[in-house]
Motif scaffolding. Sequence first.
Motif, mmCIF file in Angstrom:
data_model
loop_
_atom_site.group_PDB
_atom_site.id
_atom_site.type_symbol
_atom_site.label_atom_id
_atom_site.label_comp_id
_atom_site.label_asym_id
_atom_site.label_seq_id
_atom_site.Cartn_x
_atom_site.Cartn_y
_atom_site.Cartn_z
ATOM 1 N N ARG A 39 0.834 -1.210 0.000
ATOM 2 C CA ARG A 39 0.000 0.000 0.000
ATOM 3 C C ARG A 39 0.864 1.253 0.000
ATOM 4 N NH1 ARG A 39 -3.910 -2.485 4.671
ATOM 5 N NH2 ARG A 39 -5.189 -3.782 3.310
ATOM 6 N N LEU A 40 1.978 1.180 0.714
ATOM 7 C CA LEU A 40 2.886 2.328 0.764
ATOM 8 C C LEU A 40 3.423 2.649 -0.636
ATOM 9 C CD1 LEU A 40 3.815 3.962 3.255
ATOM 10 C CD2 LEU A 40 5.936 2.647 3.216
ATOM 11 N N TRP A 41 3.753 1.602 -1.403
ATOM 12 C CA TRP A 41 4.251 1.853 -2.763
ATOM 13 C C TRP A 41 3.157 2.390 -3.673
ATOM 14 C CZ3 TRP A 41 8.880 2.874 -3.833
ATOM 15 C CH2 TRP A 41 9.930 2.289 -3.138
ATOM 16 N N THR A 42 1.927 1.923 -3.460
ATOM 17 C CA THR A 42 0.829 2.484 -4.257
ATOM 18 C C THR A 42 0.681 3.975 -3.978
ATOM 19 O OG1 THR A 42 -0.324 0.354 -4.216
ATOM 20 C CG2 THR A 42 -1.635 2.300 -4.761
ATOM 21 N N ILE A 43 0.735 4.337 -2.694
ATOM 22 C CA ILE A 43 0.641 5.762 -2.330
ATOM 23 C C ILE A 43 1.811 6.533 -2.927
ATOM 24 C CG2 ILE A 43 0.719 7.370 -0.379
ATOM 25 C CD1 ILE A 43 -0.727 5.250 1.274
ATOM 26 N N CYS A 44 2.992 5.931 -2.904
ATOM 27 C CA CYS A 44 4.179 6.602 -3.465
ATOM 28 C C CYS A 44 3.964 6.919 -4.949
ATOM 29 C CB CYS A 44 5.401 5.700 -3.283
ATOM 30 S SG CYS A 44 6.879 6.267 -4.152
ATOM 31 N N PHE A 45 3.499 5.947 -5.734
ATOM 32 C CA PHE A 45 3.311 6.178 -7.175
ATOM 33 C C PHE A 45 2.200 7.211 -7.421
ATOM 34 C CE2 PHE A 45 4.995 1.670 -7.486
ATOM 35 C CZ PHE A 45 6.265 2.086 -7.847
ATOM 36 N N VAL A 46 1.142 7.160 -6.601
ATOM 37 C CA VAL A 46 0.079 8.161 -6.746
ATOM 38 C C VAL A 46 0.622 9.553 -6.415
ATOM 39 C CG1 VAL A 46 -2.126 8.944 -5.792
ATOM 40 C CG2 VAL A 46 -1.794 6.522 -6.319
ATOM 41 N N CYS A 47 1.474 9.643 -5.381
ATOM 42 C CA CYS A 47 2.059 10.944 -5.016
ATOM 43 C C CYS A 47 2.955 11.472 -6.143
ATOM 44 C CB CYS A 47 2.873 10.809 -3.723
ATOM 45 S SG CYS A 47 1.877 10.655 -2.232
ATOM 46 N N TRP A 212 13.573 3.902 -11.190
ATOM 47 C CA TRP A 212 13.833 2.481 -11.463
ATOM 48 C C TRP A 212 14.037 1.715 -10.166
ATOM 49 C CZ3 TRP A 212 12.589 0.669 -15.952
ATOM 50 C CH2 TRP A 212 12.574 1.532 -17.048
ATOM 51 N N MET A 213 14.675 2.346 -9.181
ATOM 52 C CA MET A 213 14.835 1.693 -7.891
ATOM 53 C C MET A 213 13.473 1.449 -7.244
ATOM 54 S SD MET A 213 16.904 3.056 -4.522
ATOM 55 C CE MET A 213 18.381 3.335 -5.471
ATOM 56 N N ALA A 214 12.575 2.435 -7.355
ATOM 57 C CA ALA A 214 11.229 2.281 -6.796
ATOM 58 C C ALA A 214 10.485 1.138 -7.481
ATOM 59 C CB ALA A 214 10.454 3.588 -6.948
ATOM 60 N N ALA A 215 10.618 1.050 -8.809
ATOM 61 C CA ALA A 215 9.940 -0.033 -9.540
ATOM 62 C C ALA A 215 10.448 -1.392 -9.086
ATOM 63 C CB ALA A 215 10.162 0.147 -11.039
ATOM 64 N N HIS A 216 11.770 -1.502 -8.926
ATOM 65 C CA HIS A 216 12.359 -2.781 -8.505
ATOM 66 C C HIS A 216 11.883 -3.166 -7.103
ATOM 67 C CE1 HIS A 216 15.274 -5.972 -7.981
ATOM 68 N NE2 HIS A 216 15.700 -5.388 -6.868
ATOM 69 N N ARG A 217 11.899 -2.218 -6.181
ATOM 70 C CA ARG A 217 11.485 -2.512 -4.803
ATOM 71 C C ARG A 217 9.995 -2.832 -4.732
ATOM 72 N NH1 ARG A 217 14.618 -4.388 -1.302
ATOM 73 N NH2 ARG A 217 13.002 -3.829 0.207
ATOM 74 N N ALA A 218 9.188 -2.133 -5.504
ATOM 75 C CA ALA A 218 7.742 -2.403 -5.499
ATOM 76 C C ALA A 218 7.449 -3.796 -6.040
ATOM 77 C CB ALA A 218 7.009 -1.342 -6.320
ATOM 78 N N GLU A 219 8.156 -4.173 -7.109
ATOM 79 C CA GLU A 219 7.955 -5.521 -7.674
ATOM 80 C C GLU A 219 8.310 -6.589 -6.653
ATOM 81 O OE1 GLU A 219 10.281 -5.662 -11.192
ATOM 82 O OE2 GLU A 219 8.964 -4.312 -12.321
#
Length: 364
Positions: A39-47, A212-219
């Motif tokens: 959920r935290l990563w979803t909020i991050c991408f929305v932000c 790209w780091m965010a994408a890798h960690r979210a995956e």
Amino acid sequence: MNPRFAFEVGCTLCLQISVVISATLLLQRWIADARSQCRLWTICFVCVIGLVAAGLLLPHRRLFDFPGDWSRESMLSVVVWQTRIAIALASVWAIGAAWSVLRRVILCVGLLRFLKTQCERVDAEALLKRTDVEARADEDLSILTSDRIQGPFCWQLHRPVIVLPTFLLTDDNATLRHVLLHEIEHLRTQHPMQHFLQGVCSTVFWFHPMAWMAAHRAELTREYLCDEVAAKTAGKFSAYLRTLAKVAERCGTVSCTEVPNGTLAFGNQPSALVRRSNRLVELAEGERPQSRWRPVAAMAVLLLSAVLIQQVWLPTNAMASQRSDWSPWPTWTASALHESGVQVRDFELFEDRVQMHELLYDED
């Protein structure tokens, strides 16, 4: 939006998303629950998407002014070079973004063709009943098989789809059950939507290492969550670990098609499989006590961080007016408001042309 204003917006957005992603990485380490981390990563991408929208559509407050102790010649040189650099960077960004969009379209078309021509539909209801797996009644789930892939994956555009390698249907029911539990959890927790938001951020900031780091960690976090749910539902962590090892072995020794790129694949990265296995071993040894308020506090801190950093704008525009604390409205938003009868300021209080005239011509 002139080149200098665009340079100001672009530089500041890079700073702002760096702060938001860094805050997400730190907060993720603070909470141990994989579901809350997702959920935290979803909020991050929305932000991140919200920061881009605010930067392009709304005026912003200028807390700091461009340093003013410059000679007339130096200021003119800064303005000229800043404009050239802004145009060059905008051109490079547009080429990269266009290529990223084109690549995603090609992958999507290839995947649709693969689903249509290289896959066979199986009776989803019978397969779920055979493996004792429950899916949501309102999900129009479609399960396909293909001998062109070695690792399962799921995907969703208008309806959820799970694609299984053919060898899994003849394997033992435990392995098939683990895989279905994992993929159904992806669909149940709306991971395809998070994957889409992640793709939007990666396309806009294709050049930014933090994106790209965010994408890798979210995956990886999504896989952690689905592994955890599947292993707990199955009852035995050791049996699920054997399933992970089996899929990793197939993907490592047999040539796989490239079609699953851009989907939620079960195990297409050996390094990620090792980390997922290590985390399952830690969970099997005993879960750490979870705090109920930490996930809520982490999400609140992330939202607050996004709001606060949105107020910070780098003073890079040498021609920005120091007579106003606010930037002008971007042209497209101002035009829409003017058409609606709402008058807003879409120019600097001391216009560019006047300032440029003073720089170019010495009145003395």
